[in-house]
Design a protein around this motif. Structure first.
Motif, PDB file in Angstrom:
ATOM      1  N   VAL A  22       0.458  -1.505  -0.105  1.00 57.39           N
ATOM      2  CA  VAL A  22      -0.264  -0.461   0.035  1.00 57.39           C
ATOM      3  C   VAL A  22       0.979   0.940   0.688  1.00 57.39           C
ATOM      4  O   VAL A  22       1.615   1.144   1.119  1.00 57.39           O
ATOM      5  N   ILE A  31      10.436   5.271  -1.272  1.00 58.99           N
ATOM      6  CA  ILE A  31      10.271   3.518  -0.058  1.00 58.99           C
ATOM      7  C   ILE A  31       9.353   2.768  -0.668  1.00 58.99           C
ATOM      8  O   ILE A  31       9.247   1.611  -1.421  1.00 58.99           O
ATOM      9  N   VAL A  51      -0.426  -0.944  -4.468  1.00 62.73           N
ATOM     10  CA  VAL A  51      -1.831  -0.441  -4.334  1.00 62.73           C
ATOM     11  C   VAL A  51      -1.775   0.980  -4.005  1.00 62.73           C
ATOM     12  O   VAL A  51      -0.887   1.098  -3.627  1.00 62.73           O
ATOM     13  N   ASN A  52      -2.434   2.018  -5.318  1.00 59.69           N
ATOM     14  CA  ASN A  52      -1.415   2.902  -5.088  1.00 59.69           C
ATOM     15  C   ASN A  52      -2.984   4.119  -5.623  1.00 59.69           C
ATOM     16  O   ASN A  52      -3.900   3.362  -6.719  1.00 59.69           O
ATOM     17  N   PRO A  53      -3.754   4.885  -4.391  1.00 62.43           N
ATOM     18  CA  PRO A  53      -5.251   5.411  -5.656  1.00 62.43           C
ATOM     19  C   PRO A  53      -5.133   6.087  -6.779  1.00 62.43           C
ATOM     20  O   PRO A  53      -6.208   5.678  -7.935  1.00 62.43           O
ATOM     21  N   LYS A  54      -3.654   5.772  -7.798  1.00 60.79           N
ATOM     22  CA  LYS A  54      -3.761   6.032  -9.025  1.00 60.79           C
ATOM     23  C   LYS A  54      -4.427   5.035 -10.178  1.00 60.79           C
ATOM     24  O   LYS A  54      -3.775   5.194 -10.824  1.00 60.79           O
ATOM     25  N   SER A  80       3.292   1.603   3.307  1.00 64.19           N
ATOM     26  CA  SER A  80       5.019   2.438   2.868  1.00 64.19           C
ATOM     27  C   SER A  80       3.795   3.964   2.063  1.00 64.19           C
ATOM     28  O   SER A  80       4.087   4.929   1.700  1.00 64.19           O
ATOM     29  N   ILE A  81       2.911   5.329   3.348  1.00 66.77           N
ATOM     30  CA  ILE A  81       2.898   6.282   3.335  1.00 66.77           C
ATOM     31  C   ILE A  81       2.526   7.023   4.465  1.00 66.77           C
ATOM     32  O   ILE A  81       2.789   6.500   4.988  1.00 66.77           O
ATOM     33  N   PRO A  82       2.321   8.126   4.570  1.00 71.16           N
ATOM     34  CA  PRO A  82       2.842   9.256   5.474  1.00 71.16           C
ATOM     35  C   PRO A  82       1.689   8.586   6.846  1.00 71.16           C
ATOM     36  O   PRO A  82       0.830   8.537   6.319  1.00 71.16           O
ATOM     37  N   ILE A 104       5.724   0.454   7.132  1.00 67.37           N
ATOM     38  CA  ILE A 104       7.263   1.467   7.590  1.00 67.37           C
ATOM     39  C   ILE A 104       7.047   2.467   7.729  1.00 67.37           C
ATOM     40  O   ILE A 104       7.821   2.593   8.912  1.00 67.37           O
ATOM     41  N   SER A 105       5.682   3.125   8.374  1.00 70.71           N
ATOM     42  CA  SER A 105       5.850   4.774   8.381  1.00 70.71           C
ATOM     43  C   SER A 105       6.076   5.207   9.499  1.00 70.71           C
ATOM     44  O   SER A 105       6.101   4.208  10.931  1.00 70.71           O
ATOM     45  N   ASN A 135       7.323   2.069  11.771  1.00 72.77           N
ATOM     46  CA  ASN A 135       8.368   2.524  12.312  1.00 72.77           C
ATOM     47  C   ASN A 135       9.619   1.066  11.665  1.00 72.77           C
ATOM     48  O   ASN A 135      10.442   1.289  12.440  1.00 72.77           O
ATOM     49  N   VAL A 136       9.612   0.085  10.897  1.00 71.41           N
ATOM     50  CA  VAL A 136      10.005  -0.571  10.567  1.00 71.41           C
ATOM     51  C   VAL A 136      11.130  -0.126   8.903  1.00 71.41           C
ATOM     52  O   VAL A 136      10.620   0.188   8.450  1.00 71.41           O
ATOM     53  N   ILE A 171      19.221  -2.984   8.318  1.00 70.86           N
ATOM     54  CA  ILE A 171      20.198  -2.531   6.671  1.00 70.86           C
ATOM     55  C   ILE A 171      20.995  -2.438   6.896  1.00 70.86           C
ATOM     56  O   ILE A 171      21.589  -3.563   5.501  1.00 70.86           O
TER      57      ILE A 171
HETATM   58  N1  ACO Z   1      -3.097   3.667  -1.186  1.00 69.37           N
HETATM   59  C1  ACO Z   1      -1.934   3.654  -1.325  1.00 69.37           C
HETATM   60  N2  ACO Z   1      -1.306   4.838  -1.990  1.00 69.37           N
HETATM   61  C2  ACO Z   1      -1.533   5.822  -1.200  1.00 69.37           C
HETATM   62  C3  ACO Z   1      -2.209   6.192  -0.645  1.00 69.37           C
HETATM   63  C4  ACO Z   1      -3.573   5.149   0.115  1.00 69.37           C
HETATM   64  N3  ACO Z   1      -3.845   5.071   0.778  1.00 69.37           N
HETATM   65  N4  ACO Z   1      -1.880   7.201  -0.406  1.00 69.37           N
HETATM   66  C5  ACO Z   1      -0.911   8.282  -1.142  1.00 69.37           C
HETATM   67  N5  ACO Z   1      -0.529   6.763  -1.776  1.00 69.37           N
HETATM   68  C6  ACO Z   1       0.530   6.728  -2.827  1.00 69.37           C
HETATM   69  C7  ACO Z   1       1.101   8.589  -2.725  1.00 69.37           C
HETATM   70  O1  ACO Z   1       0.338   8.702  -4.513  1.00 69.37           O
HETATM   71  C8  ACO Z   1       2.386   8.133  -3.620  1.00 69.37           C
HETATM   72  O2  ACO Z   1       2.582   7.062  -5.113  1.00 69.37           O
HETATM   73  P1  ACO Z   1       2.970   8.149  -6.561  1.00 69.37           P
HETATM   74  O3  ACO Z   1       4.434   8.749  -5.991  1.00 69.37           O
HETATM   75  O4  ACO Z   1       3.218   7.117  -7.411  1.00 69.37           O
HETATM   76  O5  ACO Z   1       2.334   9.637  -5.991  1.00 69.37           O
HETATM   77  C9  ACO Z   1       2.734   6.292  -2.548  1.00 69.37           C
HETATM   78  O6  ACO Z   1       1.452   6.179  -1.897  1.00 69.37           O
HETATM   79  C10 ACO Z   1       4.065   6.884  -1.342  1.00 69.37           C
HETATM   80  O7  ACO Z   1       2.807   9.015  -1.239  1.00 69.37           O
HETATM   81  P2  ACO Z   1       3.783   9.543  -0.775  1.00 69.37           P
HETATM   82  O8  ACO Z   1       2.747  10.721  -0.112  1.00 69.37           O
HETATM   83  O9  ACO Z   1       4.739   9.964  -2.098  1.00 69.37           O
HETATM   84  O10 ACO Z   1       4.903   9.132   0.615  1.00 69.37           O
HETATM   85  P3  ACO Z   1       6.174   9.077   1.044  1.00 69.37           P
HETATM   86  O11 ACO Z   1       6.543   7.763  -0.210  1.00 69.37           O
HETATM   87  O12 ACO Z   1       6.836  10.650  -0.127  1.00 69.37           O
HETATM   88  O13 ACO Z   1       6.458   9.037   2.439  1.00 69.37           O
HETATM   89  C11 ACO Z   1       6.898   7.385   3.792  1.00 69.37           C
HETATM   90  C12 ACO Z   1       5.397   7.686   3.258  1.00 69.37           C
HETATM   91  C13 ACO Z   1       8.261   6.512   3.108  1.00 69.37           C
HETATM   92  C14 ACO Z   1       6.281   5.976   4.849  1.00 69.37           C
HETATM   93  C15 ACO Z   1       7.573   8.284   4.813  1.00 69.37           C
HETATM   94  O14 ACO Z   1       6.230   9.016   5.466  1.00 69.37           O
HETATM   95  C16 ACO Z   1       7.997   8.078   6.446  1.00 69.37           C
HETATM   96  O15 ACO Z   1       7.765   7.903   7.406  1.00 69.37           O
HETATM   97  N6  ACO Z   1       9.285   7.466   5.967  1.00 69.37           N
HETATM   98  C17 ACO Z   1      10.052   6.911   6.860  1.00 69.37           C
HETATM   99  C18 ACO Z   1      10.371   5.408   7.237  1.00 69.37           C
HETATM  100  C19 ACO Z   1      11.351   4.652   7.817  1.00 69.37           C
HETATM  101  O16 ACO Z   1      12.574   5.719   7.549  1.00 69.37           O
HETATM  102  N7  ACO Z   1      10.485   3.876   8.593  1.00 69.37           N
HETATM  103  C20 ACO Z   1      11.895   2.879   9.606  1.00 69.37           C
HETATM  104  C21 ACO Z   1      12.609   2.081   9.256  1.00 69.37           C
HETATM  105  S1  ACO Z   1      13.826   1.706   9.742  1.00 69.37           S
HETATM  106  C22 ACO Z   1      15.001   2.995   8.989  1.00 69.37           C
HETATM  107  O17 ACO Z   1      15.649   3.487  10.143  1.00 69.37           O
HETATM  108  C23 ACO Z   1      15.502   2.695   8.477  1.00 69.37           C
END
Ligand code: ACO
Length: 698
Positions: A22, A31, A51-54, A80-82, A104-105, A135-136, A171
């Protein structure tokens, strides 16, 4: 059986038939895109659903605008969305009957957003969906070739499972395993552990047939007792290596703000995981040094290592390292002489380490290894090589290849010179190789141990009555009289004493006991007597007593004006024996724990304390005592008589048994405990029994 049920319960997470991403982004830098791509390029055996709304098509896969439109069972959904959009997506996953969610978020309890995390847990619970994270960094499972991580590096399949509370470290471990030539069975990033915990993953890995060894990176612990029991059971079959960060106060603070987990006293943690059979290491390098050996070597039969070297200095370093890590050296000098004396040049050495000298070439080295194997000299071999004009890196590699797969005992190679091929898994640092081998020996011995728990006889009912009575009176510790009764109940001697109110009574009591005496103020409000000046020692005569009596009353009035003084205890001075501290505690994270160390005022100075989870075998209590610096004193150093270790062991078991059976007791501390010569027993100079006060719970 229960645990095996957990194994099956986690099967859909580690061997899913279908996985949805997602937030599978069209942007290759994001990511969500990288995870989706890794799943495909990793060769996942099941179905992968972006899964992506697009909507549309991504990397040849039909994209679903919502998981609700998938209309097929989904075992695992990776989100993996905000963070602020995660709740809605989780609701939809729940409605779509997803079994496991990997979030992941970031943006939850790790940055203080606890309410948001609770909201996420509540949604998952509503749909009976288990949650990994948030946060994974994702996870890898070799069985279905599922690389649901955003790693840059390809993951090789193998037998090492890695569980990590830090995503970044997970990682890094991928690259490190590649460099070390090791393969992974699983890689699991736990993040905030809002739902699925380390213990559950460990339970799964215990039964997983592909996993042969487990490496855990920990920052905080939620259920220490369960973790201890799991390691205890799992380590019999699969060696476990633990890197636990947050050793220092600053580190612990950083760790708790990193994953939101609770930091634990490091010394308790350390002693308990080692007791359970795990290897605790400090660095990633150490961890991998050990993994290398644990994954490939056969178990050792005994405990002695034979060192072969072509460099004397290298051998000396190895001996130092052996002492540091507790690796025992093979010392059958007569056999070494018999088999080696004619084979070694006169400036070499045929005691352990066998020094073939710089004169040795490949054939001399090969011959030395063969002699030791044919004649079964040592339970393991440590072969050290220095690059010389007579022995090149290429020739040493040849030797390694010849014995690499030897299965009757572990052979460890360490080479100082030109780097050798990584695949040969040759150590390039002597201390790393010795540490790994020492742990391997200790591990092999531990899994052979079959020891019954020591069961002391204790009249628990009488002690329970004492505790109930104190609780009814809203006290959080036993009074002086109750403590005396407690000691009598477990046949623990205390010094002869009289509780008095007046100086006249004190003089009379001192006469009965005999000088020198000690004065102690008795009050339910004063537990740590020394801090309040409520103990005066070295009273040799009536004049000292008069001064001491006035002083102790003055100290109490000044330092503890609110304390109600019941009386002054006139106490026999005990000035012989070894001064120890022993204790037992219902630890908030690890459950019943016992401890022993150097006692009296030296406790804080030397911090020489060993801990164990209770119940214990007699031998394990002995091992705990042996770890302290007090042990040589108890054995009787400088021709002094041996001390009553048997009574000490039995007393430790007794207080352990009491806290195990009476959870209302928070802690029993006996300090100082004087241990006399063998057969003469022990005497407790001070006993504190701290009770869970009913008010604590409110
Ligand atoms: N369902 C499905 N897809 C959706 C939804 C939804 N409800 N809402 C948005 N999307 C799509 C978006 O359209 C986008 O796709 P696109 O680029 O084709 O338009 C995609 O999902 C991602 O959404 P974005 O808003 O662009 O989010 P982004 O990828 O910038 O960030 C993330 C998301 C990576 C989860 C960020 O919020 C985050 O938390 N980053 C930190 C992650 C992290 O470090 N986790 C810990 C890991 S451990 C470590 O320390 C390494």
């Amino acid at each position: 059986m229960m645990e095996k049920n957990n194994f099956w319960a986690f099967n859909p997470l580690f061997e899913p038939q279908s996985v949805a991403v997602v937030g599978a982004s069209y942007n290759p830098e994001k990511i969500g895109h990288k995870i989706f791509k890794n799943i495909i390029s990793g060769g996942f055996k099941g179905k992968v659903i972006p899964v992506n709304p697009k909507g549309g098509n991504l990397l040849g896969h039909k994209v679903f605008p919502s998981i609700l439109q998938v209309n097929k069972p989904v075992d695992v959904a990776i989100i993996s969305i905000p963070a602020n959009f995660v709740f809605q997506a989780t609701e939809e996953c729940g409605q779509a009957k997803v079994k496991f969610l990997i979030v992941i978020s970031s943006g939850f309890s790790e940055i203080g957003n606890k309410k948001e995390e609770e909201k996420l847990i509540a949604i998952c619970k509503k749909y009976q969906m288990r949650l990994l994270g948030p946060n994974v960094f994702g996870m890898y499972s070799a069985k279905t070739r599922l690389n649901a991580t955003f790693s840059k590096t390809k993951i090789n399949s193998g037998n090492l499972a890695v569980i990590s509370q830090s995503g970044a470290l997970a990682i890094a471990m991928i690259a490190k395993t590649q460099a070390e030539g090791l393969g992974l069975s699983h890689l699991i990033s736990l993040g905030n552990e809002a739902d699925i915990e380390t213990n559950e993953i460990l339970e799964y890995l215990k039964y997983d047939t592909q996993t042969k060894s487990i490496l855990i990176y920990l920052e905080g612990i939620k259920n220490g007792l369960k973790l201890f029991r799991l390691i205890n059971k799992t380590s019999i079959k699969k060696p476990i290596i633990i890197i636990k960060a947050g050793k220092t106060t600053i580190g612990a603070r950083a760790a708790s703000s990193h994953t939101g987990a609770l930091a634990v006293e490091d010394r308790v943690f350390n002693d308990l995981v080692v007791q359970a059979g795990a290897l605790r290491v400090e660095t990633i390098r150490q961890a991998f040094s050990c993994c290398r050996l644990l994954l490939s070597a056969p178990k050792t039969k005994g405990n002695n290592c034979l060192i072969i070297t072509n460099g004397g200095g290298f051998g000396v370093l190895a001996c130092d390292a052996a002492e540091k890590y507790g690796l025992k050296l093979y010392n059958q000098k007569d056999l070494l002489y018999k088999f080696f004396q004619k084979k070694i040049v006169k400036f070499g050495s045929f005691s352990n380490p066998i020094d073939l000298s710089g004169q040795a070439n490949k054939d001399n080295y090969l011959q030395a290894i063969k002699i030791s194997l044919q004649n079964n000299l040592g339970d393991s071999l440590l072969c050290l090589g220095c690059e010389t004009a007579k022995l090149s890196a290429r020739e040493f590699s040849f030797i390694v290849k010849k014995f690499k797969n030897y299965q009757k005992k572990p052979i460890v190679f360490c080479f100082l010179g030109e780097p050798l091929n990584q695949k040969l898994r040759v150590y390039d640092e002597i201390y790393n190789s010795v540490e790994a081998l020492a742990f391997f020996h200790a591990y092999s011995q531990k899994i052979k141990r079959q020891e019954n728990n020591f069961q002391p006889k204790v009249n628990l009912e009488q002690i329970k009555n004492l505790i109930n009575n104190a609780q009814k009176n809203n006290r959080f510790h036993l009074s002086f009289q109750e403590t005396e009764y407690f000691a009598a109940n477990i046949s623990l001697k205390t010094p002869k004493s009289f509780l008095v109110k007046t100086l006249k009574e004190a003089l009379k009591a001192a006469k009965k006991i005999g000088y020198p005496i000690v004065l102690k103020a008795i009050s339910n409000q004063i537990i740590h007597k020394t801090e309040f000046g409520a103990v005066i020692t070295n009273i040799y005569n009536s004049q000292d007593l008069k001064l001491g009596f006035t002083k102790i009353n003055l100290n109490c009035r000044q330092n503890a004006p609110q304390a109600k003084i019941e009386g002054i205890l006139v106490c026999q001075t005990i000035n012989k024996g070894i001064n120890l501290i022993i204790g037992a505690k219902n630890h908030e994270i690890f459950g019943p724990v016992v401890m022993v160390g150097i006692g009296g005022i030296y406790v804080e100075v030397f911090k020489d304390i060993s801990f164990r989870s209770y119940p214990l075998s007699y031998k394990e209590i002995l091992r705990m005592i042996k770890e302290t610096k007090a042990y040589p004193l108890l054995l009787g150093n400088r021709n002094l008589p041996k001390k009553d270790i048997k009574t000490l062991v039995s007393l430790i078991a007794t207080i352990g048994e009491i806290v195990l059976n009476i959870p209302e007791i928070k802690e029993i501390e006996i300090n100082p405990l004087m241990v006399f010569d063998e057969g003469e027993g022990v005497t407790a100079l001070d006993i504190r029994v701290i009770i869970e006060n009913k008010l604590d719970k409110n």
